[in-house]
Design a protein around this motif. Structure first.
Motif, PDB file in Angstrom:
ATOM      1  N   ALA A 215       0.830  -1.209   0.000  1.00 15.22           N
ATOM      2  CA  ALA A 215       0.000   0.000   0.000  1.00 15.22           C
ATOM      3  C   ALA A 215       0.864   1.259   0.000  1.00 15.22           C
ATOM      4  CB  ALA A 215      -0.923  -0.008   1.213  1.00 15.22           C
ATOM      5  N   VAL A 216       2.048   1.154   0.584  1.00 18.32           N
ATOM      6  CA  VAL A 216       2.907   2.342   0.679  1.00 18.32           C
ATOM      7  C   VAL A 216       4.242   2.057   0.024  1.00 18.32           C
ATOM      8  CG1 VAL A 216       1.848   3.227   2.788  1.00 18.32           C
ATOM      9  CG2 VAL A 216       3.726   1.583   2.944  1.00 18.32           C
ATOM     10  N   TYR A 217       4.980   3.103  -0.289  1.00 18.08           N
ATOM     11  CA  TYR A 217       6.305   2.923  -0.865  1.00 18.08           C
ATOM     12  C   TYR A 217       7.193   2.255   0.185  1.00 18.08           C
ATOM     13  CZ  TYR A 217      10.292   3.654  -3.835  1.00 18.08           C
ATOM     14  OH  TYR A 217      11.368   3.433  -4.652  1.00 18.08           O
ATOM     15  N   PRO A 218       7.995   1.249  -0.219  1.00 11.78           N
ATOM     16  CA  PRO A 218       8.798   0.545   0.787  1.00 11.78           C
ATOM     17  C   PRO A 218       9.737   1.486   1.546  1.00 11.78           C
ATOM     18  CG  PRO A 218       8.841  -0.622  -1.318  1.00 11.78           C
ATOM     19  CD  PRO A 218       8.167   0.691  -1.568  1.00 11.78           C
ATOM     20  N   ALA A 219       9.700   1.418   2.847  1.00 10.78           N
ATOM     21  CA  ALA A 219      10.652   2.159   3.674  1.00 10.78           C
ATOM     22  C   ALA A 219      12.035   1.562   3.439  1.00 10.78           C
ATOM     23  CB  ALA A 219      10.263   2.036   5.138  1.00 10.78           C
ATOM     24  N   THR A 220      13.035   2.434   3.393  1.00 11.25           N
ATOM     25  CA  THR A 220      14.357   2.037   2.919  1.00 11.25           C
ATOM     26  C   THR A 220      15.437   2.502   3.876  1.00 11.25           C
ATOM     27  OG1 THR A 220      13.523   2.280   0.663  1.00 11.25           O
ATOM     28  CG2 THR A 220      15.914   2.179   0.926  1.00 11.25           C
ATOM     29  N   ILE A 221      16.445   1.661   4.040  1.00  6.07           N
ATOM     30  CA  ILE A 221      17.625   2.083   4.808  1.00  6.07           C
ATOM     31  C   ILE A 221      18.885   1.849   3.980  1.00  6.07           C
ATOM     32  CG2 ILE A 221      16.497   1.445   6.995  1.00  6.07           C
ATOM     33  CD1 ILE A 221      18.690  -0.810   7.186  1.00  6.07           C
ATOM     34  N   ALA A 222      19.914   2.632   4.274  1.00 10.39           N
ATOM     35  CA  ALA A 222      21.240   2.399   3.701  1.00 10.39           C
ATOM     36  C   ALA A 222      22.237   2.504   4.851  1.00 10.39           C
ATOM     37  CB  ALA A 222      21.554   3.421   2.621  1.00 10.39           C
ATOM     38  N   ALA A 223      22.998   1.431   5.055  1.00  5.06           N
ATOM     39  CA  ALA A 223      23.936   1.392   6.177  1.00  5.06           C
ATOM     40  C   ALA A 223      25.350   1.207   5.656  1.00  5.06           C
ATOM     41  CB  ALA A 223      23.578   0.235   7.125  1.00  5.06           C
ATOM     42  N   GLU A 224      26.256   2.038   6.166  1.00  9.42           N
ATOM     43  CA  GLU A 224      27.663   1.893   5.796  1.00  9.42           C
ATOM     44  C   GLU A 224      28.350   0.983   6.807  1.00  9.42           C
ATOM     45  OE1 GLU A 224      29.273   5.848   5.477  1.00  9.42           O
ATOM     46  OE2 GLU A 224      27.593   6.478   4.212  1.00  9.42           O
ATOM     47  N   PHE A 225      29.359   0.274   6.332  1.00  9.12           N
ATOM     48  CA  PHE A 225      30.128  -0.619   7.202  1.00  9.12           C
ATOM     49  C   PHE A 225      31.612  -0.451   6.915  1.00  9.12           C
ATOM     50  CE2 PHE A 225      25.950  -2.488   7.103  1.00  9.12           C
ATOM     51  CZ  PHE A 225      25.759  -2.949   8.398  1.00  9.12           C
ATOM     52  N   THR A 226      32.401  -0.636   7.951  1.00  6.55           N
ATOM     53  CA  THR A 226      33.848  -0.524   7.754  1.00  6.55           C
ATOM     54  C   THR A 226      34.472  -1.883   7.446  1.00  6.55           C
ATOM     55  OG1 THR A 226      34.174  -0.708  10.133  1.00  6.55           O
ATOM     56  CG2 THR A 226      34.055   1.524   9.224  1.00  6.55           C
ATOM     57  N   SER A 227      33.668  -2.927   7.454  1.00  3.23           N
ATOM     58  CA  SER A 227      34.164  -4.228   6.997  1.00  3.23           C
ATOM     59  C   SER A 227      33.012  -5.014   6.385  1.00  3.23           C
ATOM     60  CB  SER A 227      34.788  -5.026   8.146  1.00  3.23           C
ATOM     61  OG  SER A 227      33.799  -5.761   8.840  1.00  3.23           O
ATOM     62  N   LEU A 228      33.363  -5.861   5.432  1.00  2.00           N
ATOM     63  CA  LEU A 228      32.355  -6.700   4.794  1.00  2.00           C
ATOM     64  C   LEU A 228      31.788  -7.724   5.761  1.00  2.00           C
ATOM     65  CD1 LEU A 228      34.076  -7.053   1.355  1.00  2.00           C
ATOM     66  CD2 LEU A 228      31.657  -6.526   1.633  1.00  2.00           C
ATOM     67  N   ARG A 229      32.620  -8.180   6.708  1.00  2.00           N
ATOM     68  CA  ARG A 229      32.142  -9.145   7.717  1.00  2.00           C
ATOM     69  C   ARG A 229      31.029  -8.526   8.563  1.00  2.00           C
ATOM     70  NH1 ARG A 229      33.482 -14.473   8.223  1.00  2.00           N
ATOM     71  NH2 ARG A 229      35.115 -14.810   6.722  1.00  2.00           N
ATOM     72  N   ASP A 230      31.219  -7.255   8.948  1.00  2.00           N
ATOM     73  CA  ASP A 230      30.165  -6.583   9.711  1.00  2.00           C
ATOM     74  C   ASP A 230      28.867  -6.517   8.901  1.00  2.00           C
ATOM     75  OD1 ASP A 230      31.893  -6.180  11.810  1.00  2.00           O
ATOM     76  OD2 ASP A 230      32.116  -4.008  11.518  1.00  2.00           O
ATOM     77  N   ALA A 231      29.012  -6.167   7.639  1.00  2.00           N
ATOM     78  CA  ALA A 231      27.813  -6.076   6.791  1.00  2.00           C
ATOM     79  C   ALA A 231      27.127  -7.437   6.697  1.00  2.00           C
ATOM     80  CB  ALA A 231      28.196  -5.560   5.408  1.00  2.00           C
ATOM     81  N   ALA A 232      27.939  -8.480   6.539  1.00  2.00           N
ATOM     82  CA  ALA A 232      27.365  -9.830   6.451  1.00  2.00           C
ATOM     83  C   ALA A 232      26.709 -10.233   7.771  1.00  2.00           C
ATOM     84  CB  ALA A 232      28.454 -10.834   6.061  1.00  2.00           C
ATOM     85  N   SER A 233      27.301  -9.820   8.896  1.00  2.00           N
ATOM     86  CA  SER A 233      26.675 -10.110  10.194  1.00  2.00           C
ATOM     87  C   SER A 233      25.326  -9.408  10.315  1.00  2.00           C
ATOM     88  CB  SER A 233      27.573  -9.638  11.347  1.00  2.00           C
ATOM     89  OG  SER A 233      28.817 -10.257  11.274  1.00  2.00           O
ATOM     90  N   ALA A 234      25.277  -8.188   9.812  1.00  2.00           N
ATOM     91  CA  ALA A 234      24.004  -7.453   9.855  1.00  2.00           C
ATOM     92  C   ALA A 234      22.939  -8.157   9.008  1.00  2.00           C
ATOM     93  CB  ALA A 234      24.211  -6.013   9.376  1.00  2.00           C
ATOM     94  N   VAL A 235      23.353  -8.690   7.849  1.00  2.00           N
ATOM     95  CA  VAL A 235      22.415  -9.454   7.010  1.00  2.00           C
ATOM     96  C   VAL A 235      21.853 -10.626   7.801  1.00  2.00           C
ATOM     97  CG1 VAL A 235      22.253 -10.988   4.994  1.00  2.00           C
ATOM     98  CG2 VAL A 235      23.467  -8.795   4.806  1.00  2.00           C
ATOM     99  N   ALA A 236      22.760 -11.376   8.433  1.00  2.00           N
ATOM    100  CA  ALA A 236      22.323 -12.540   9.209  1.00  2.00           C
ATOM    101  C   ALA A 236      21.363 -12.117  10.324  1.00  2.00           C
ATOM    102  CB  ALA A 236      23.536 -13.264   9.787  1.00  2.00           C
ATOM    103  N   ALA A 237      21.682 -10.995  10.978  1.00  2.00           N
ATOM    104  CA  ALA A 237      20.839 -10.532  12.088  1.00  2.00           C
ATOM    105  C   ALA A 237      19.451 -10.105  11.593  1.00  2.00           C
ATOM    106  CB  ALA A 237      21.533  -9.368  12.806  1.00  2.00           C
ATOM    107  N   ILE A 238      19.421  -9.450  10.441  1.00  2.00           N
ATOM    108  CA  ILE A 238      18.142  -8.991   9.875  1.00  2.00           C
ATOM    109  C   ILE A 238      17.254 -10.180   9.527  1.00  2.00           C
ATOM    110  CG2 ILE A 238      17.177  -7.949   7.766  1.00  2.00           C
ATOM    111  CD1 ILE A 238      19.503  -5.851   7.978  1.00  2.00           C
TER     112      ILE A 238
END
Lengths: 453, 453
Positions: A215-238
């Motif tokens: 019904a609404v435009y998807p709410a969006t986030i953009a997160a910066e990371f200082t390592s790819l491992r951190d980004a991958a951990s965030a994916v797993a957590a999400i």
């Protein structure tokens, strides 16, 4: 009367192109593969044109290469020598769109985004959205079982297809599947055609499933990371938190750098990766804020959360620029491995090591929620095809993906490009079965020979 | 040494049953079909047992009938004369359960609900839930592509299967699919085996997808209606409003009457149908209240909305009693047509008219959100099989479902029971392709002969 004269007589002069300058433009997809010279290109306008072409091809033992919009990245539509290219892009009809049953019956040449737009007039959507969806066709999407960004929530093309109308190699018409959501009569021939890259039959119509549009435009986030491992951990957590993002993309530093050099997105020196996520749920704003918290908790120093459709567009816009930004730097070989989600950080590290080892520039974007990575091998504009170092690096990427329990191709297909690696993934029993099935549908071997299997 | 002695030597005496009194109990499923006499029953405990059995069967040209728990409703596991029944219910291992990748690797004899319970220990669930899920096996669910109540939201068994380990007719092992969510290498052999009712190979392991379990017990509503058309309108309204119920069941008056006679649910004289709906979304209570409003707006004089897990259990309990309540009245032939959702009211009216015409008692439960109806033909306890009037009525029900754009079987399969109607739905080209595919996998025709196609 030559064979081509016979084909023209069966169709119409304007539907059969034979000028080599013209036919050459129908002989290529988006790969670097040098095509064979087709005898002719058929511009099919109706199912009967397809039937006539295949009957003719069977009679004359001429290979037929079906073609949508030619946006493929694996050489599935690359013409073979002496073939007829069967172009389906003029068959664009939406034969039916039923809001009550949430289905549409469409022809293969329809541009995917056009189907989505047609559905949205009724509050529905067509979920599969390969990055090419403004220029690729439903027929091509079905032939390759295309994925896309939204498939982290809604599944791939197969998951939206209920039934097909297919013309077999000998010109017979086969109807597979059904108009109902469920059904188990007979073998799953619909699934067999989807992803078979035009080697089993030519799809002339598909019954596809539509879904309620958010019904609404998807709410969006953009997160910066200082390592790819951190980004991958965030994916797993999400994922583990059950956020069910409708999009969950990861961009590596090389990709971000290419975008920043082009459009100045204010990239920090320390930023090694970015995650972009959306939620199109009714409580999408709250879910997005939760995803932002999880990014912070996993080490992101900065997360932007959209508070309006415009801001959401801007954030997702960064992802949309990725491919063009890379093409400014050099020619691109876009690869497509998929690994179990937990192997994502390992795969990314392997890719970085392989890039360093072979001194090749690789910029990776990942449909992170699916573990599907697109390492883009960038090489010199002056070259006509990837240099040996790129192929050597790609070879190692494929082998590592398989080693990690993954697959050679998440959504692009095998086409011509990956056939030489196919046996690494498919054992001899699988290959024998593939060829056995191929013979059932196409005993003369005229349908897109040399592709997919 | 007889063939059976050889089989015993290849396995172990305790794994090969030959006493006719014992083997007979493995020869039947839940249909009325009189089985042939099996030569023996193999109680497989490992993949190697399956390999040994199939090698032996290939050598001796003995038909093999794979069997899970025998809960099928279409005769897929009915033994054929002179066959070996290959019982897989002892292969119950969960070889792996990965919360990070949200997958499990399981053996075919595992009870479906046991997999679901194992997943829930990690906050996950196995979504497909055929009504038999406490007594049926994953292998049987895969062989029939079983549906269930939750598939209105989560899809059928196929949608939760990523890859299979299959033993082919000649004893070779084939691995299909992958551990990744996406993947398009080669033809979709996973999909081909699922729903093929043991005619193409014997599944010895499956990699299945798990999903996040809902955090709270699904909020539940039960709405009474004075006409089936009103109930069907409410279904359409619930879907159109994007409520995404995780369960949406419809019970007709005959079903409600059977339940009321047994357990006194206070059925009103005017009540012709009941809808039971659940939402397992994070905002499930609000969604359920919205569904309740839509029921009221579509003519429901009374809607109950659960406000606790206990109340939710009570409301859904009515649905769970349906089958047992009918079995008190008589023997039941459970049918399984599926129509486009918009055709649901027409199909229900046709069923009522057919029941009246043939003077047969039909009580219908529908997975209404999927357009999947189970008309249960109830006949005298004294009969060993459905009388001609029941078959005549069933025949008309099948034909009407096809006439309305539907299918013969939404989730139970073709088995033996529906083969005589198969050609009404599958044209000659489809039948030829089916048999061609069968020959690729099973050239000697030893795997579950006479079933499915």
């Amino acid at each position: 009367m030559t064979a081509i004269d016979e084909l023209i007589a069966a169709l119409a002069p304007e539907k059969v192109l034979t000028d080599p300058d013209v036919t050459d433009s129908y002989a290529r997809d988006r790969t670097f593969l040098e095509p064979g010279k087709p005898l002719a290109v058929v511009l099919a306008e109706t199912r009967d044109d397809v039937v006539a072409t295949l009957r003719w091809a069977t009679r004359h033992r001429v290979p037929v290469v079906p073609r949508g919009a030619g946006t493929g990245l694996a050489g599935g539509a690359t013409a073979v020598e002496g073939s007829v290219v069967l172009a389906l892009h003029k068959m664009t009809a939406i034969r039916e769109l039923s809001p009550a049953d949430e289905i549409a019956v469409v022809e293969p040449g329809l541009i995917t985004a056009d189907l989505d737009r047609a559905a949205r007039e009724f509050g529905l959507m067509y979920a599969p959205d390969p990055s090419s969806y403004e220029i690729s066709t439903i027929g091509g999407n079905l032939a390759t079982n295309a994925g896309g960004l939204r498939c982290v929530k809604y599944g791939v093309t197969r998951d939206s297809a209920l039934g097909l109308e297919v013309v077999l190699a000998d010109g017979r018409i086969l109807n597979t599947g059904r108009r109902t959501v469920k059904g188990v009569t007979g073998y799953d021939l619909t699934g067999l055609f989807i992803g078979s890259e035009g080697t089993l039959g030519v799809i002339t119509a598909a019954t596809v499933r539509l879904r309620r549009a958010p019904a609404v435009y998807p709410a969006t986030i953009a997160a910066e990371f200082t390592s790819l491992r951190d980004a991958a951990s965030a994916v797993a957590a999400i994922i583990a938190a059950g956020c069910q993002p409708s999009l969950l993309e990861m961009l590596d530093r090389n990709t971000l750098k290419a975008i920043d050099d082009w459009r100045n997105i204010g990239l920090e020196e320390s930023t090694q990766a970015m995650l972009i996520a959306q939620s199109d749920a009714a409580d999408g704003q709250a879910v997005s804020e939760r995803m932002a918290e999880l990014c912070t908790a996993n080490g992101s120093p900065f997360v932007a959360v959209s508070s309006s459709p415009q801001e959401a567009e801007e954030l997702i816009g960064v992802r949309r620029m990725a491919y063009q930004a890379k093409e400014r730097i050099g020619k691109c070989l876009v690869e497509d491995v998929c690994v179990p989600r937990s192997a994502l950080p390992d795969m990314i590290e392997k890719i970085e090591a392989i890039a360093a080892k072979h001194d090749v520039l690789i910029a990776t974007v990942a449909h992170a929620g699916d573990g599907n990575l697109h390492p883009v091998f960038i090489f010199d504009h002056g070259l006509t095809e990837p240099p040996p170092s790129v192929w050597a690096a790609a070879d190692e990427v494929f082998r590592e993906a398989l080693e990690l329990g993954g697959t050679l191709t998440g959504e692009h297909g095998v086409g011509l490009l990956k056939r030489r690696w196919l046996s690494l993934e498919a054992g001899p029993a699988t290959e024998e079965i593939h060829h056995g099935i191929k013979r059932v549908f196409d005993p003369l071997g005229i349908l897109n020979p040399g592709k997919a299997i």
